[in-house]
Scaffold this motif. Sequence first.
Motif, PDB file in Angstrom:
ATOM      1  N   UNK A  30      -4.043 -11.254  -2.145  1.00 52.49           N
ATOM      2  CA  UNK A  30      -5.266 -10.501  -2.364  1.00 52.49           C
ATOM      3  C   UNK A  30      -6.202 -10.727  -1.111  1.00 52.49           C
ATOM      4  N   UNK A  31      -6.224 -12.109  -0.791  1.00 56.64           N
ATOM      5  CA  UNK A  31      -7.153 -12.379   0.402  1.00 56.64           C
ATOM      6  C   UNK A  31      -6.697 -11.830   1.598  1.00 56.64           C
ATOM      7  N   UNK A  32      -5.264 -11.487   1.862  1.00 54.03           N
ATOM      8  CA  UNK A  32      -4.984 -10.858   3.144  1.00 54.03           C
ATOM      9  C   UNK A  32      -5.195  -9.187   2.789  1.00 54.03           C
ATOM     10  N   UNK A  33      -4.981  -8.788   1.583  1.00 53.27           N
ATOM     11  CA  UNK A  33      -5.177  -7.317   1.266  1.00 53.27           C
ATOM     12  C   UNK A  33      -6.796  -7.129   1.728  1.00 53.27           C
ATOM     13  N   UNK A  34      -7.713  -7.731   1.456  1.00 53.77           N
ATOM     14  CA  UNK A  34      -9.153  -7.638   1.664  1.00 53.77           C
ATOM     15  C   UNK A  34      -9.257  -7.750   3.043  1.00 53.77           C
ATOM     16  N   UNK A  35      -8.844  -8.824   3.697  1.00 57.55           N
ATOM     17  CA  UNK A  35      -8.921  -8.882   5.217  1.00 57.55           C
ATOM     18  C   UNK A  35      -8.654  -7.885   5.916  1.00 57.55           C
ATOM     19  N   UNK A  36      -7.385  -6.996   5.530  1.00 57.26           N
ATOM     20  CA  UNK A  36      -6.736  -5.752   6.051  1.00 57.26           C
ATOM     21  C   UNK A  36      -7.943  -4.411   5.842  1.00 57.26           C
ATOM     22  N   UNK A  37      -8.845  -4.750   4.852  1.00 54.31           N
ATOM     23  CA  UNK A  37      -9.599  -3.887   4.742  1.00 54.31           C
ATOM     24  C   UNK A  37      -9.231  -2.774   3.660  1.00 54.31           C
ATOM     25  N   UNK A  72       0.770  -1.036  -0.113  1.00 52.02           N
ATOM     26  CA  UNK A  72       0.061   0.038   0.121  1.00 52.02           C
ATOM     27  C   UNK A  72       0.999   1.373  -0.134  1.00 52.02           C
ATOM     28  N   UNK A  73       1.806   1.225   0.782  1.00 48.34           N
ATOM     29  CA  UNK A  73       2.889   2.375   0.909  1.00 48.34           C
ATOM     30  C   UNK A  73       3.639   2.552  -0.412  1.00 48.34           C
ATOM     31  N   UNK A  74       3.874   1.384  -0.936  1.00 49.24           N
ATOM     32  CA  UNK A  74       4.645   1.503  -2.278  1.00 49.24           C
ATOM     33  C   UNK A  74       3.913   2.145  -3.371  1.00 49.24           C
ATOM     34  N   UNK A  75       2.473   1.662  -3.552  1.00 43.05           N
ATOM     35  CA  UNK A  75       1.642   2.115  -4.412  1.00 43.05           C
ATOM     36  C   UNK A  75       1.304   3.427  -4.266  1.00 43.05           C
ATOM     37  N   UNK A  76       1.140   4.062  -2.868  1.00 42.97           N
ATOM     38  CA  UNK A  76       0.867   5.586  -2.693  1.00 42.97           C
ATOM     39  C   UNK A  76       2.252   6.224  -3.078  1.00 42.97           C
ATOM     40  N   UNK A  77       3.508   5.700  -2.873  1.00 48.61           N
ATOM     41  CA  UNK A  77       4.518   6.336  -3.274  1.00 48.61           C
ATOM     42  C   UNK A  77       4.594   6.444  -4.771  1.00 48.61           C
ATOM     43  N   UNK A  78       4.284   5.617  -5.348  1.00 43.06           N
ATOM     44  CA  UNK A  78       4.776   5.400  -6.999  1.00 43.06           C
ATOM     45  C   UNK A  78       3.680   6.075  -7.767  1.00 43.06           C
ATOM     46  N   UNK A  79       2.324   6.271  -7.097  1.00 37.90           N
ATOM     47  CA  UNK A  79       1.351   6.727  -8.007  1.00 37.90           C
ATOM     48  C   UNK A  79       1.614   8.446  -8.200  1.00 37.90           C
ATOM     49  N   UNK A  80       1.432   8.790  -9.452  1.00 37.62           N
ATOM     50  CA  UNK A  80       1.071   8.242 -10.566  1.00 37.62           C
ATOM     51  C   UNK A  80       2.066   7.700 -11.578  1.00 37.62           C
TER      52      UNK A  80
END
Length: 140
Positions: free
Chosen positions: A127-134, A41-49
């Motif tokens: 993805x299973x844990x991604x969803x579990x973390x909300x 999540x942090x990597x995605x936020x850092x790399x966006x866009x």
Amino acid sequence: MKNKLIELKRTFLCLSVLLIATSAAMAQIRLKEDITCKQALLLIQKQNPDTSFVILDVRTPDEYKNGYIENAINIDYKSADFQDRISQLDKKKTYLVYCKAGVRSAYTIGIMKDHDFNNLYHLYEGMKMWINYGYKTVTE
């Protein structure tokens, strides 16, 4: 006898230092590729866009449609042309690869390495844990 004991202690100390150094090196390697959902999540936020950053979902199209990480592209690991499609991706880009539980994505990382990709991150929790973390998902 005393000299043998001192020698054994030195050997043990050297082996301990070597083990700690090896563990530290392995941890650094692991952090480069295997990341948790929070790190992803942090990597995605850092790399966006940044367009040189690609999120790659290797689940089936049905799994993908039921919820995926925003901006992820889907290449089905089980498809007949999977390796061909992977080999056609831009090797200069950075990839975050995931699947449901981390198995297919781990194999994909290996395939990508075989095709000389270097900038790879593996969401090993899947993805299973991604969803579990909300964390946010997108559905079609």
